[in-house]
Scaffold this motif. Structure first.
Motif, PDB file in Angstrom:
ATOM      1  N   UNK A   1       6.516  -3.750   3.481  1.00 57.37           N
ATOM      2  CA  UNK A   1       5.828  -3.964   4.758  1.00 57.37           C
ATOM      3  C   UNK A   1       4.329  -3.764   4.584  1.00 57.37           C
ATOM      4  N   UNK A   2       3.922  -2.740   3.834  1.00 58.44           N
ATOM      5  CA  UNK A   2       2.504  -2.468   3.628  1.00 58.44           C
ATOM      6  C   UNK A   2       1.866  -3.585   2.788  1.00 58.44           C
TER       7      UNK A   2
ATOM      8  N   UNK B   1       2.569   5.819  -2.148  1.00 55.74           N
ATOM      9  CA  UNK B   1       2.422   5.956  -0.707  1.00 55.74           C
ATOM     10  C   UNK B   1       2.943   7.322  -0.258  1.00 55.74           C
ATOM     11  N   UNK B   2       2.300   7.853   0.762  1.00 54.61           N
ATOM     12  CA  UNK B   2       2.758   9.100   1.380  1.00 54.61           C
ATOM     13  C   UNK B   2       3.431   8.726   2.696  1.00 54.61           C
TER      14      UNK B   2
ATOM     15  N   UNK C   1       0.581   6.621   4.722  1.00 56.19           N
ATOM     16  CA  UNK C   1      -0.826   6.763   4.365  1.00 56.19           C
ATOM     17  C   UNK C   1      -0.978   6.561   2.864  1.00 56.19           C
ATOM     18  N   UNK C   2      -2.175   6.175   2.471  1.00 60.54           N
ATOM     19  CA  UNK C   2      -2.432   5.944   1.053  1.00 60.54           C
ATOM     20  C   UNK C   2      -3.852   5.444   0.838  1.00 60.54           C
TER      21      UNK C   2
ATOM     22  N   UNK D   1      -0.781   3.781   8.497  1.00 58.19           N
ATOM     23  CA  UNK D   1      -0.002   2.809   9.262  1.00 58.19           C
ATOM     24  C   UNK D   1       1.156   3.537   9.921  1.00 58.19           C
ATOM     25  N   UNK D   2       1.407   3.217  11.183  1.00 63.29           N
ATOM     26  CA  UNK D   2       2.538   3.768  11.913  1.00 63.29           C
ATOM     27  C   UNK D   2       3.590   2.689  12.072  1.00 63.29           C
TER      28      UNK D   2
END
Length: 287
Positions: A202-203, A233-234, A250-251, A274-275
């Protein structure tokens, strides 16, 4: 010895008795027999109580024998010597009492010494236990301080690794229940495996969309643009309630720009967040 009547109370008594057992009057050496009627009367009596005969020998003391006869009725007898046996008994009693007092005093002294030693031993034992208790309390307090310090670090980090380390170090710690609750919550929030792979897709899709928009706005000397995710990614789950949650991703994005002028910088990094909802659809993004 003969059985006679007491001149005082008429009780039957022995003529050799010192006193009458009934009226306690003195008998031996203090009675005489009337020569007229043979009645026994006291020596200090002038007239016989039986026949009324008047005595001419009031000062003579007579002691009856077993066989009474006119020859020995008025024969005076000597006073009995005082026995020394009573003196020995009194002296023996006094010595016995003194010995008992001495033994009692020595026993009391030994008893007091024993009680003093027992009290001293008890005080020493109490002091030793207090010292051991103080030392144990100091050690326990030190352990509590270390426990609290490690739990504070665990709370600040809020990671599964730190929580598991706390549980392993202090299996009976002050905050062991909270640690298990935190570990359960962190495992519930943990994202991995296929779920993490889908979020990464998705990211990356979002980055492709951003890349297309940025290319249109780039300067003329830019030949190309490449966006990629730097490092891992976190991803965490943020629960809105017990069953509803969102993903917080987050990243760092590494942007590589190909320019005609090699002197200009061609790489830069930007943080992003990103949420995503529970279906892994983007709700909000700062890219």
């Amino acid at each position: 010895m003969a059985i006679i009547k007491c001149p005082e109370c008429s009780s039957r008594i022995s003529s050799q008795a010192y006193t009458c057992p009934n009226c306690n009057k003195l008998i031996r050496g203090h009675i005489q027999q009337c020569p007229n009627c043979n009645e026994w009367v006291f020596t200090d009596t002038d007239i016989c109580s039986g026949c009324g005969n008047a005595f001419e020998f009031t000062s003579t003391v007579h002691t009856p024998t077993e066989k009474t006869s006119p020859l020995n009725i008025h024969r005076p007898q000597k006073e009995p010597r005082k026995s020394r046996k009573g003196c020995f008994i009194v002296l023996f009693s006094i010595i016995t009492v003194l010995l008992i007092i001495c033994i009692a005093f020595l026993g009391l002294t030994k008893y007091r010494e024993k009680k003093i030693l027992e009290k001293k031993a008890l005080q020493e034992e109490l002091a030793r236990r207090i010292a051991e208790g103080v030392k144990a309390n100091e050690s326990r307090f030190h352990q509590m301080q270390l426990d609290s310090a490690m739990w504070t670090k665990t709370i600040r980090s809020k990671t599964i690794e730190a929580t598991e380390k706390y549980i392993k170090t202090y299996p009976e710690g002050i905050f062991i229940n909270e640690a298990y609750m935190l570990l359960e919550e962190l495992n519930r929030r943990k994202v991995g495996g296929f779920e993490l792979k889908q979020i990464r897709n998705v990211v990356e899709t979002k980055l492709s969309e951003v890349k297309k928009k940025r290319i249109k706005k780039l300067e003329k000397d830019v030949l190309g643009l490449h966006l990629e995710i730097k490092d891992e990614l976190n991803v965490t789950k943020k629960y809105l309630n017990r069953d509803s949650f969102i993903y917080v991703v987050s990243g760092t994005i590494l942007s590589t720009i190909n320019r005609t002028d090699p002197n200009k910088p061609n790489q830069e990094t930007n943080k992003f967040e990103i949420l995503l909802d529970s279906n892994r659809k983007i709700i909000e993004s700062n890219i």
